[in-house]
Scaffold this active site. Structure first.
Site, PDB file in Angstrom:
ATOM      1  N   LEU A  63      -4.846 -10.037   0.807  1.00 50.24           N
ATOM      2  CA  LEU A  63      -3.846  -9.035   0.456  1.00 50.24           C
ATOM      3  C   LEU A  63      -3.523  -9.131  -1.031  1.00 50.24           C
ATOM      4  O   LEU A  63      -3.394 -10.239  -1.566  1.00 50.24           O
ATOM      5  CB  LEU A  63      -2.574  -9.312   1.272  1.00 50.24           C
ATOM      6  N   CYS A  64      -3.389  -7.977  -1.695  1.00 51.21           N
ATOM      7  CA  CYS A  64      -2.952  -7.940  -3.092  1.00 51.21           C
ATOM      8  C   CYS A  64      -1.832  -6.902  -3.194  1.00 51.21           C
ATOM      9  O   CYS A  64      -1.168  -6.617  -2.204  1.00 51.21           O
ATOM     10  CB  CYS A  64      -4.126  -7.620  -4.021  1.00 51.21           C
ATOM     11  N   TYR A  65      -1.618  -6.344  -4.356  1.00 54.21           N
ATOM     12  CA  TYR A  65      -0.554  -5.354  -4.532  1.00 54.21           C
ATOM     13  C   TYR A  65      -0.843  -4.047  -3.788  1.00 54.21           C
ATOM     14  O   TYR A  65      -0.018  -3.555  -3.032  1.00 54.21           O
ATOM     15  CB  TYR A  65      -0.341  -5.044  -6.022  1.00 54.21           C
ATOM     16  N   PHE A  92       0.104  -5.070  -0.298  1.00 50.98           N
ATOM     17  CA  PHE A  92       1.486  -5.394   0.037  1.00 50.98           C
ATOM     18  C   PHE A  92       2.347  -4.131   0.121  1.00 50.98           C
ATOM     19  O   PHE A  92       3.254  -4.059   0.956  1.00 50.98           O
ATOM     20  CB  PHE A  92       2.073  -6.375  -0.982  1.00 50.98           C
TER      21      PHE A  92
END
Length: 107
Positions: A63-65, A92
């Site tokens: 998971l990232c931004y 996210f």
């Protein structure tokens, strides 16, 4: 051609309920401000400690931004021999919108 999967947040939730690990690659400050409750903050300093104990076929979710940087991270993890690696589409931002009660602050 990528060797990892791209999945949505709902698919990720299902895999988490089946024992997958969720790795959040956002910076530490962003992680501390809010992250999925089951997430572990992955960085260059702890990558080996987090991955080494896992079986090579363990489900690993990244998971990232917004779901862009996580693709590169998922590809890297896959290149290390982990065969069930996925990037979470929307990152996210999507997770927080879909599962606001699952957001944890702090470590």
């Amino acid at each position: 051609m990528s060797d990892f999967q791209c999945i949505n947040c709902e698919e990720a939730q299902k895999l988490l309920s089946q024992g997958a690990i969720l790795l959040d690659i956002r910076d530490q400050d962003s992680f501390h401000q809010g992250h999925p409750s089951q997430a572990k903050n992955l960085n260059n300093d702890n990558i080996q400690a987090l991955l080494q104990p896992l079986a090579k076929d363990h489900n690993i979710l990244v998971l990232c931004y917004h779901g862009i940087s996580s693709k590169s991270a998922a590809q890297f993890i896959h290149s290390q021999g982990y065969t069930n690696t996925a990037s979470i589409d929307g990152g996210f931002s999507a997770w927080q919108a879909l599962f606001p009660d699952d957001i944890h602050q702090g470590i």
